[in-house]
Enzyme design. Structure first.
Site, short mmCIF file in Angstrom:
data_model
loop_
_atom_site.label_atom_id
_atom_site.label_comp_id
_atom_site.label_asym_id
_atom_site.label_seq_id
_atom_site.Cartn_x
_atom_site.Cartn_y
_atom_site.Cartn_z
NE ARG A 77 -3.96 -2.13 0.09
CZ ARG A 77 -3.81 -3.30 0.06
NH1 ARG A 77 -2.75 -3.73 -0.67
NH2 ARG A 77 -5.25 -3.90 0.15
CB SER A 122 -8.48 -1.53 4.52
OG SER A 122 -9.20 -2.57 4.16
CD GLU A 136 -5.68 1.16 2.45
OE1 GLU A 136 -5.26 -0.04 2.70
OE2 GLU A 136 -6.67 1.31 1.39
P1 FAD Z 1 -8.63 8.28 -4.72
O1 FAD Z 1 -9.63 8.45 -3.27
O2 FAD Z 1 -10.16 9.85 -5.43
O3 FAD Z 1 -7.24 8.61 -4.55
C1 FAD Z 1 -5.86 8.81 -3.76
C2 FAD Z 1 -5.30 9.03 -3.23
O4 FAD Z 1 -4.68 9.23 -4.43
C3 FAD Z 1 -5.37 10.82 -2.99
O5 FAD Z 1 -4.39 11.29 -2.32
C4 FAD Z 1 -5.25 11.35 -4.48
O6 FAD Z 1 -4.81 12.82 -4.03
C5 FAD Z 1 -4.30 10.75 -4.94
N1 FAD Z 1 -4.81 10.42 -7.07
C6 FAD Z 1 -5.69 9.21 -7.04
N2 FAD Z 1 -5.25 10.31 -8.91
C7 FAD Z 1 -4.54 10.67 -8.90
C8 FAD Z 1 -3.17 10.93 -9.63
N3 FAD Z 1 -4.12 10.86 -11.43
N4 FAD Z 1 -2.34 12.05 -9.76
C9 FAD Z 1 -2.51 12.00 -8.36
N5 FAD Z 1 -2.77 11.43 -7.27
C10 FAD Z 1 -3.81 10.54 -7.77
N6 FAD Z 1 -7.63 -0.68 -1.84
C11 FAD Z 1 -7.01 -1.91 -2.70
O7 FAD Z 1 -5.41 -1.67 -2.93
N7 FAD Z 1 -7.49 -2.78 -2.38
C12 FAD Z 1 -8.55 -3.47 -2.40
O8 FAD Z 1 -8.52 -4.61 -1.64
C13 FAD Z 1 -8.79 -2.15 -1.72
N8 FAD Z 1 -10.89 -2.59 -1.67
C14 FAD Z 1 -11.40 -1.31 -1.72
C15 FAD Z 1 -12.80 -1.48 -1.38
C16 FAD Z 1 -13.77 -0.40 -1.05
C17 FAD Z 1 -14.74 -0.75 -0.52
C18 FAD Z 1 -13.40 0.95 -1.12
C19 FAD Z 1 -14.75 2.03 -0.84
C20 FAD Z 1 -11.94 0.87 -1.58
C21 FAD Z 1 -11.18 -0.41 -1.50
N9 FAD Z 1 -9.73 0.06 -1.91
C22 FAD Z 1 -9.29 -0.76 -1.89
C23 FAD Z 1 -9.11 1.45 -1.72
C24 FAD Z 1 -9.10 1.70 -3.02
O9 FAD Z 1 -9.93 1.40 -3.90
C25 FAD Z 1 -8.72 2.46 -3.93
O10 FAD Z 1 -6.91 2.69 -3.04
C26 FAD Z 1 -8.52 3.18 -5.19
O11 FAD Z 1 -6.90 2.68 -6.11
C27 FAD Z 1 -8.40 4.61 -4.95
O12 FAD Z 1 -8.86 4.81 -6.42
P2 FAD Z 1 -9.52 6.60 -6.00
O13 FAD Z 1 -9.63 6.84 -7.53
O14 FAD Z 1 -10.46 6.52 -6.06
O15 FAD Z 1 -7.87 7.48 -5.57
N1 EPU Z 2 -10.18 -10.39 10.73
C1 EPU Z 2 -10.67 -10.18 12.55
N2 EPU Z 2 -12.16 -9.66 12.58
C2 EPU Z 2 -12.57 -8.34 11.69
C3 EPU Z 2 -12.14 -8.68 9.89
C4 EPU Z 2 -10.60 -9.21 10.06
O1 EPU Z 2 -10.46 -11.41 13.03
O2 EPU Z 2 -14.03 -8.07 11.72
C5 EPU Z 2 -9.35 -11.05 10.75
C6 EPU Z 2 -9.78 -12.10 10.44
O3 EPU Z 2 -8.24 -13.37 11.41
C7 EPU Z 2 -9.46 -12.35 8.73
C8 EPU Z 2 -8.21 -11.47 8.52
O4 EPU Z 2 -8.27 -10.89 9.52
O5 EPU Z 2 -8.47 -13.73 8.17
C9 EPU Z 2 -8.34 -10.71 7.35
O6 EPU Z 2 -9.17 -10.67 6.45
P1 EPU Z 2 -9.65 -10.18 4.92
O7 EPU Z 2 -9.77 -11.55 4.40
O8 EPU Z 2 -11.11 -9.55 5.40
O9 EPU Z 2 -8.42 -9.03 4.73
P2 EPU Z 2 -8.26 -7.26 5.40
O10 EPU Z 2 -6.15 -8.13 5.93
O11 EPU Z 2 -9.07 -6.87 6.38
C10 EPU Z 2 -7.00 -6.63 3.37
C11 EPU Z 2 -6.53 -5.43 2.48
C12 EPU Z 2 -7.85 -5.43 2.02
C13 EPU Z 2 -8.35 -5.89 0.28
C14 EPU Z 2 -8.32 -8.04 1.46
C15 EPU Z 2 -7.70 -9.35 0.51
C16 EPU Z 2 -5.33 -4.20 3.79
C17 EPU Z 2 -5.69 -2.94 4.25
N3 EPU Z 2 -6.71 -4.85 3.52
O12 EPU Z 2 -7.76 -6.90 3.92
O13 EPU Z 2 -7.47 -4.81 0.82
O14 EPU Z 2 -9.26 -6.39 -0.30
O15 EPU Z 2 -7.53 -8.17 2.43
O16 EPU Z 2 -6.87 -9.11 0.33
O17 EPU Z 2 -4.61 -4.95 3.61
C18 EPU Z 2 -8.25 -2.04 1.10
O18 EPU Z 2 -7.05 -2.24 1.14
O19 EPU Z 2 -8.86 -1.41 0.81
C19 EPU Z 2 -8.67 -3.30 1.04
C20 EPU Z 2 -10.18 -3.30 1.40
#
Ligand code: FAD
Ligand code: EPU
Length: 337
Positions: free
Chosen positions: A163, A237, A333
């Site tokens: 990240r 997250s 994050e």
């Molecule tokens: P924004 O929220 O618009 O911006 C995020 C940051 O990036 C800001 O600081 C912004 O200034 C900068 N930025 C954006 N675009 C640019 C650009 N073109 N040039 C320079 N800076 C820029 N993330 C994961 O890694 N894994 C996941 O599984 C994951 N699951 C998610 C699930 C949900 C339900 C949600 C809501 C979010 C999740 N995220 C996850 C976080 C998010 O989706 C990612 O971080 C995504 O890349 C953000 O994209 P955005 O375009 O919305 O960025």
């Molecule tokens: N867990 C709990 N309680 C909870 C949630 C999670 O105990 O309420 C524990 C469990 O042990 C579970 C473990 O956490 O097995 C991992 O949970 P999960 O598989 O849901 O993944 P996560 O660690 O919560 C990460 C990423 C996600 C990504 C998933 C799948 C980060 C910060 N988050 O979540 O990314 O989608 O793994 O790969 O690394 C994001 O970055 O926004 C994001 C959603």
């Protein structure tokens, strides 16, 4: 180029925070950034916004919000094993994943359904289900505000980590990412070992995986676990999963025998922040409209009219209790504005 004033950002951030931007400009072409750079009528403070799915807006933004809308997908090169594709930074990430799958280009199927834009993907090196986007990024192109030109940042220059990337540190606020060139695989390396993917494929009756089937499995798992921002405001997250020393982990295990961990190196393990937060009693917590999701303790939510400040205060309280109980510092994050 259209520049608007006093615009609500509520539709443009997945937390649904109703804050205002003094100035707002949708950017559809990289050339517009050169114009913005020299426009003396605009405030110097710039906020680059993509899909708004990783930001917490805590107050009105006194500056100009540049909303990335740069589109386009172009295959630029190929050989027997790979295809190079340059994608406009304003393309929706999940749409690009689906486009790649339709063309049998492999490598990002495990990253299906992550919200946001292509241009934000390198910023925090998006990752899920055992894959990080750094594995397929060849080059990131961005407009450098001080150098006043478009520059390429090759994969090895991006300092990608968990990240993390150079765009969160040395290049923070210095570059507007305009496109990303990916190197995708013509011959897939299926990655089904993480989490519940295998199980989900079996449930779907699939014995021979394909990139489309893996994406479907990931979509099904994600939809069952994570709140849909269209229904409940959230940014995924809220904290990163902390990395701690193996010694600290072993000491914690004496008091908390069920504490989970994932190996990182010989010295370090990662501990799921969701587990730590749940153990502190926060899962399902709600104060007004700010809360901790009932199914995923790592996701902070806005049930309707929470302010960014209320979510920030909640995150602060979570940080404190996790620190008091486990002596672990969580790191946010989500980008806080
Ligand atoms: P924004 O929220 O618009 O911006 C995020 C940051 O990036 C800001 O600081 C912004 O200034 C900068 N930025 C954006 N675009 C640019 C650009 N073109 N040039 C320079 N800076 C820029 N993330 C994961 O890694 N894994 C996941 O599984 C994951 N699951 C998610 C699930 C949900 C339900 C949600 C809501 C979010 C999740 N995220 C996850 C976080 C998010 O989706 C990612 O971080 C995504 O890349 C953000 O994209 P955005 O375009 O919305 O960025
Ligand atoms: N867990 C709990 N309680 C909870 C949630 C999670 O105990 O309420 C524990 C469990 O042990 C579970 C473990 O956490 O097995 C991992 O949970 P999960 O598989 O849901 O993944 P996560 O660690 O919560 C990460 C990423 C996600 C990504 C998933 C799948 C980060 C910060 N988050 O979540 O990314 O989608 O793994 O790969 O690394 C994001 O970055 O926004 C994001 C959603």
């Amino acid at each position: 180029m259209q520049i608007l004033q006093n615009i609500s950002l509520k539709p443009f951030n997945t937390f649904g925070m109703d804050v205002y931007a003094d100035y707002y400009a949708p950017i559809t072409r990289p050339e517009e950034l050169a114009t913005i750079t020299v426009d003396a009528s605009l405030p110097a403070k710039r906020f680059v916004l993509g899909g708004g799915s990783n930001v917490l807006l805590t107050h009105n933004l006194h500056g100009v919000v540049l909303h990335n809308k740069i589109k386009g997908i172009e295959k630029v090169k190929e050989n027997a094993d790979h295809v190079w594709v340059t994608v406009g930074a304003g393309e929706v990430w999940h749409d690009f994943v689906m486009y790649a799958i339709a063309n049998y280009w492999a490598g990002i199927e495990n990253l299906a359904l992550i919200p946001g834009t292509v241009g934000a993907a390198p910023i925090q090196n998006i990752g899920a289900y055992g894959v990080e986007v750094k594995e397929v990024i060849d080059c990131v192109t961005g407009w450098h505000w001080e150098m006043k030109q478009l520059l390429p940042f090759y994969n090895s220059e991006c300092a990608f980590g968990y990240r993390d990337s150079i765009f969160k540190h040395q290049l923070k606020d210095k570059v507007f990412i305009t496109s990303v060139t990916f190197r995708l695989n013509k011959k897939p390396n299926y990655n089904t070992s993480y989490g519940a993917i295998e199980q989900e494929l079996q449930k779907m009756g699939i014995n021979e995986p394909s990139i489309a089937a893996i994406a479907d499995a990931v979509i099904a798992i994600r939809s069952s676990k994570l709140p849909n921002p269209r229904e409940i405001g959230n940014a995924g997250s809220f904290f990163k999963n902390p990395t701690i020393l193996v010694e600290q982990y072993n000491t914690l295990k004496e008091t908390f025998p069920t504490i989970p961990s994932y190996p990182v190196s010989e010295e370090n393990v990662k501990v799921p922040a969701g587990w730590l937060i749940e153990q502190c009693g926060w899962k399902g917590f709600r104060a007004g409209d700010a809360g901790v999701h009932e199914k995923q303790a790592l996701v902070l939510v806005n049930y309707g009219h929470a302010t960014g400040g209320a979510v920030w205060d909640l995150s602060d309280n979570i940080l404190k209790t996790v620190h008091d109980k486990f002596h672990i510092e969580l790191e946010r994050e989500v980008q806080v504005w």
